[in-house]
Design a protein around this motif. Structure first.
Motif, PDB file in Angstrom:
ATOM      1  N   SER A  61       1.001  -1.214  -0.054  1.00 28.33           N
ATOM      2  CA  SER A  61      -0.193   0.164   0.286  1.00 28.33           C
ATOM      3  C   SER A  61       0.573   1.380  -0.307  1.00 28.33           C
ATOM      4  CB  SER A  61      -0.890   0.026   1.355  1.00 28.33           C
ATOM      5  OG  SER A  61      -0.344   0.202   2.498  1.00 28.33           O
ATOM      6  N   GLY A  62       1.812   1.128   0.284  1.00 25.80           N
ATOM      7  CA  GLY A  62       2.847   2.310   0.748  1.00 25.80           C
ATOM      8  C   GLY A  62       3.931   2.996  -0.816  1.00 25.80           C
ATOM      9  N   LYS A  63       3.624   1.056  -1.725  1.00 28.40           N
ATOM     10  CA  LYS A  63       4.484   2.320  -2.687  1.00 28.40           C
ATOM     11  C   LYS A  63       3.674   2.841  -3.385  1.00 28.40           C
ATOM     12  CE  LYS A  63       3.669  -2.409  -4.757  1.00 28.40           C
ATOM     13  NZ  LYS A  63       4.410  -3.160  -5.603  1.00 28.40           N
ATOM     14  N   GLY A  64       2.272   3.004  -3.294  1.00 30.95           N
ATOM     15  CA  GLY A  64       0.947   3.018  -4.125  1.00 30.95           C
ATOM     16  C   GLY A  64       0.697   4.670  -3.868  1.00 30.95           C
ATOM     17  N   ALA A  65       0.740   4.683  -2.912  1.00 34.65           N
ATOM     18  CA  ALA A  65       1.253   6.390  -2.097  1.00 34.65           C
ATOM     19  C   ALA A  65       2.338   6.600  -2.231  1.00 34.65           C
ATOM     20  CB  ALA A  65       0.826   6.228  -0.207  1.00 34.65           C
ATOM     21  N   ALA A  66       3.076   6.542  -1.971  1.00 33.85           N
ATOM     22  CA  ALA A  66       4.786   7.324  -2.337  1.00 33.85           C
ATOM     23  C   ALA A  66       4.580   7.374  -4.235  1.00 33.85           C
ATOM     24  CB  ALA A  66       5.874   6.073  -1.658  1.00 33.85           C
ATOM     25  N   ALA A  67       4.589   6.204  -4.330  1.00 32.71           N
ATOM     26  CA  ALA A  67       4.149   6.971  -6.070  1.00 32.71           C
ATOM     27  C   ALA A  67       3.197   8.147  -6.361  1.00 32.71           C
ATOM     28  CB  ALA A  67       3.337   5.978  -7.165  1.00 32.71           C
ATOM     29  N   VAL A  68       2.006   8.473  -5.608  1.00 37.45           N
ATOM     30  CA  VAL A  68       1.230   9.461  -5.761  1.00 37.45           C
ATOM     31  C   VAL A  68       1.747  10.783  -4.651  1.00 37.45           C
ATOM     32  CG1 VAL A  68      -0.653  10.398  -4.976  1.00 37.45           C
ATOM     33  CG2 VAL A  68      -1.126   8.169  -6.100  1.00 37.45           C
ATOM     34  N   LEU A  69       2.416  10.879  -3.619  1.00 39.22           N
ATOM     35  CA  LEU A  69       2.919  11.839  -2.682  1.00 39.22           C
ATOM     36  C   LEU A  69       3.996  12.320  -3.605  1.00 39.22           C
ATOM     37  CD1 LEU A  69       2.109  10.565   0.925  1.00 39.22           C
ATOM     38  CD2 LEU A  69       0.515  12.476  -0.542  1.00 39.22           C
ATOM     39  N   LEU A  70       4.669  11.418  -4.108  1.00 39.67           N
ATOM     40  CA  LEU A  70       6.355  12.199  -4.342  1.00 39.67           C
ATOM     41  C   LEU A  70       6.029  12.665  -6.324  1.00 39.67           C
ATOM     42  CD1 LEU A  70       8.873   9.203  -4.746  1.00 39.67           C
ATOM     43  CD2 LEU A  70       8.872  11.476  -3.111  1.00 39.67           C
ATOM     44  N   ALA A  71       4.970  12.192  -6.930  1.00 37.08           N
ATOM     45  CA  ALA A  71       4.476  12.356  -7.981  1.00 37.08           C
ATOM     46  C   ALA A  71       3.784  14.487  -7.883  1.00 37.08           C
ATOM     47  CB  ALA A  71       3.559  11.935  -9.045  1.00 37.08           C
ATOM     48  N   ARG A  72       2.949  14.262  -6.549  1.00 39.32           N
ATOM     49  CA  ARG A  72       2.209  16.051  -6.684  1.00 39.32           C
ATOM     50  C   ARG A  72       3.323  16.858  -5.751  1.00 39.32           C
ATOM     51  NH1 ARG A  72      -2.177  14.101  -2.353  1.00 39.32           N
ATOM     52  NH2 ARG A  72      -3.534  13.593  -4.423  1.00 39.32           N
ATOM     53  N   CYS A  73       4.064  16.516  -5.076  1.00 38.46           N
ATOM     54  CA  CYS A  73       4.931  17.382  -4.373  1.00 38.46           C
ATOM     55  C   CYS A  73       5.738  17.680  -5.769  1.00 38.46           C
ATOM     56  CB  CYS A  73       5.646  16.506  -3.751  1.00 38.46           C
ATOM     57  SG  CYS A  73       7.300  17.303  -2.399  1.00 38.46           S
ATOM     58  N   ALA A  75       5.271  17.495  -9.237  1.00 41.32           N
ATOM     59  CA  ALA A  75       5.193  18.023 -10.393  1.00 41.32           C
ATOM     60  C   ALA A  75       3.248  17.644 -10.574  1.00 41.32           C
ATOM     61  CB  ALA A  75       5.079  16.607 -11.553  1.00 41.32           C
ATOM     62  N   GLY A  76       2.333  18.048  -9.565  1.00 35.43           N
ATOM     63  CA  GLY A  76       1.290  18.310  -9.213  1.00 35.43           C
ATOM     64  C   GLY A  76      -0.070  17.031  -9.725  1.00 35.43           C
ATOM     65  N   ASP A  77      -1.242  17.882  -9.629  1.00 35.24           N
ATOM     66  CA  ASP A  77      -1.986  16.358  -9.192  1.00 35.24           C
ATOM     67  C   ASP A  77      -2.326  15.542 -10.758  1.00 35.24           C
ATOM     68  OD1 ASP A  77      -2.999  16.951  -6.652  1.00 35.24           O
ATOM     69  OD2 ASP A  77      -4.619  18.968  -7.017  1.00 35.24           O
ATOM     70  N   LEU A  78      -2.068  16.062 -11.886  1.00 35.41           N
ATOM     71  CA  LEU A  78      -2.118  14.800 -13.141  1.00 35.41           C
ATOM     72  C   LEU A  78      -1.637  14.365 -12.750  1.00 35.41           C
ATOM     73  CD1 LEU A  78      -3.247  14.557 -15.436  1.00 35.41           C
ATOM     74  CD2 LEU A  78      -2.239  15.754 -16.623  1.00 35.41           C
ATOM     75  N   ALA A  79       0.220  14.577 -12.362  1.00 34.78           N
ATOM     76  CA  ALA A  79       1.350  13.445 -12.299  1.00 34.78           C
ATOM     77  C   ALA A  79       0.555  12.279 -10.899  1.00 34.78           C
ATOM     78  CB  ALA A  79       2.560  14.176 -12.430  1.00 34.78           C
ATOM     79  N   ALA A  80       0.197  13.404  -9.833  1.00 33.84           N
ATOM     80  CA  ALA A  80      -0.078  12.029  -8.889  1.00 33.84           C
ATOM     81  C   ALA A  80      -1.105  11.131  -9.483  1.00 33.84           C
ATOM     82  CB  ALA A  80      -0.367  12.884  -7.794  1.00 33.84           C
ATOM     83  N   MET A  81      -1.932  11.619  -9.870  1.00 29.33           N
ATOM     84  CA  MET A  81      -3.003  10.679 -10.902  1.00 29.33           C
ATOM     85  C   MET A  81      -2.499   9.120 -11.295  1.00 29.33           C
ATOM     86  SD  MET A  81      -7.096  12.639 -11.087  1.00 29.33           S
ATOM     87  CE  MET A  81      -6.009  13.904 -11.554  1.00 29.33           C
ATOM     88  N   LEU A  82      -1.756   9.930 -11.991  1.00 28.78           N
ATOM     89  CA  LEU A  82      -0.579   8.979 -13.691  1.00 28.78           C
ATOM     90  C   LEU A  82       0.466   8.195 -13.073  1.00 28.78           C
ATOM     91  CD1 LEU A  82       0.310  11.203 -16.492  1.00 28.78           C
ATOM     92  CD2 LEU A  82      -1.782   9.585 -16.198  1.00 28.78           C
ATOM     93  N   ALA A  83       1.115   8.444 -12.016  1.00 32.78           N
ATOM     94  CA  ALA A  83       1.857   8.441 -11.772  1.00 32.78           C
ATOM     95  C   ALA A  83       1.576   6.899 -10.185  1.00 32.78           C
ATOM     96  CB  ALA A  83       2.776   8.510 -10.518  1.00 32.78           C
ATOM     97  N   GLY A  84      -0.124   6.956  -9.489  1.00 34.37           N
ATOM     98  CA  GLY A  84      -0.869   6.130  -8.802  1.00 34.37           C
ATOM     99  C   GLY A  84      -1.412   4.587  -9.498  1.00 34.37           C
ATOM    100  N   GLY A  85      -1.852   4.989 -10.501  1.00 35.51           N
ATOM    101  CA  GLY A  85      -2.080   4.165 -11.647  1.00 35.51           C
ATOM    102  C   GLY A  85      -0.548   3.640 -12.348  1.00 35.51           C
ATOM    103  N   ALA A  86       0.328   4.398 -12.443  1.00 34.25           N
ATOM    104  CA  ALA A  86       0.925   3.497 -12.927  1.00 34.25           C
ATOM    105  C   ALA A  86       1.901   2.535 -11.995  1.00 34.25           C
ATOM    106  CB  ALA A  86       2.163   3.758 -13.384  1.00 34.25           C
ATOM    107  N   ALA A  87       1.671   2.567 -10.456  1.00 38.33           N
ATOM    108  CA  ALA A  87       2.295   2.553  -9.745  1.00 38.33           C
ATOM    109  C   ALA A  87       1.076   0.650  -8.792  1.00 38.33           C
ATOM    110  CB  ALA A  87       2.291   3.218  -8.284  1.00 38.33           C
ATOM    111  N   PHE A  88       0.022   0.898  -9.405  1.00 40.18           N
ATOM    112  CA  PHE A  88      -0.748  -0.192  -9.186  1.00 40.18           C
ATOM    113  C   PHE A  88      -0.873  -1.084 -10.487  1.00 40.18           C
ATOM    114  CE2 PHE A  88      -5.119  -2.429 -11.298  1.00 40.18           C
ATOM    115  CZ  PHE A  88      -5.096  -2.539  -9.359  1.00 40.18           C
TER     116      PHE A  88
END
Length: 193
Positions: A61-73, A75-88
């Motif tokens: 679960s942490g790796k999905g969260a980490a991908a989202v939080l790092l990308a958001r920090c 590059a913003g929300d769109l990057a966070a959504m893409l990173a989260g979907g890609a982590a999954f």
């Protein structure tokens, strides 16, 4: 270019097979030869080692969260959504294991919590309630995945509906054999080795 980079990084982070790493470190053997052959926390639990299963759950679960939080920090929300979907996607089809990975439930929940914590907690509550009633992990995952897009819409986060639909579709695809067993009544219950 930044969006592509964060998508690739999210995928690579999601591809880390923590269940297999923990199982090897704790002398539990190759998860692909145990129980369902899955690399996730539910199959680790089938070894009878609850600490290993909990560690797998938290790290997946942490790796999905980490991908989202790092990308958001960075590059913003769109990057966070893409990173989260890609982590999954990375968890389900990891490059390190010949694209034969897990079913992604823990990564899905961690990703949702990081994207919008009320949505993530709502999905967790649906999973938990279904698990308490049915004692069937796969049914709990399917229910949480099915309701995630609905919850996103109801919470006013229409921007997250598409990523929730993408993840839900993959969860249903990855649970194809579980769905067959659910229909014929042979799906194992939580805690069964």
């Amino acid at each position: 270019m930044s969006l592509i980079l964060w998508t690739v990084l999210g995928y690579l982070l999601g591809s880390i097979p923590f269940g297999m790493v923990i199982a090897r470190l704790m002398g539990l053997g190759d998860l692909r030869q145990i129980g369902s052959g899955n690399i996730g926390a539910t199959n680790v639990l089938r070894t009878g080692n609850k600490p290993a299963a909990l560690a797998t759950l938290l790290l997946d679960s942490g790796k999905g969260a980490a991908a989202v939080l790092l990308a958001r920090c960075f590059a913003g929300d769109l990057a966070a959504m893409l990173a989260g979907g890609a982590a999954f996607l990375g968890h389900c089809f990891p490059v390190w294991l010949g694209f034969r990975g897990g079913k992604g439930v823990a990564t899905f929940l961690g990703t949702l919590i990081a994207l919008h914590w009320p949505l993530g907690l709502g999905a967790c509550a649906i999973w938990l309630l279904t698990a308490i009633i049915s004692r069937i992990s796969s049914l709990s995952a399917l229910m949480a995945a099915a309701f995630a897009p609905v919850l996103a819409w109801a919470m006013g986060r229409s921007d997250l509906v598409l990523v929730c639909l993408f993840i839900a579709a993959l969860i249903f695809i990855r649970h194809k054999t579980n769905i067959t067993r659910l229909l014929d009544g042979s799906e194992p219950r939580i805690g069964r080795k």
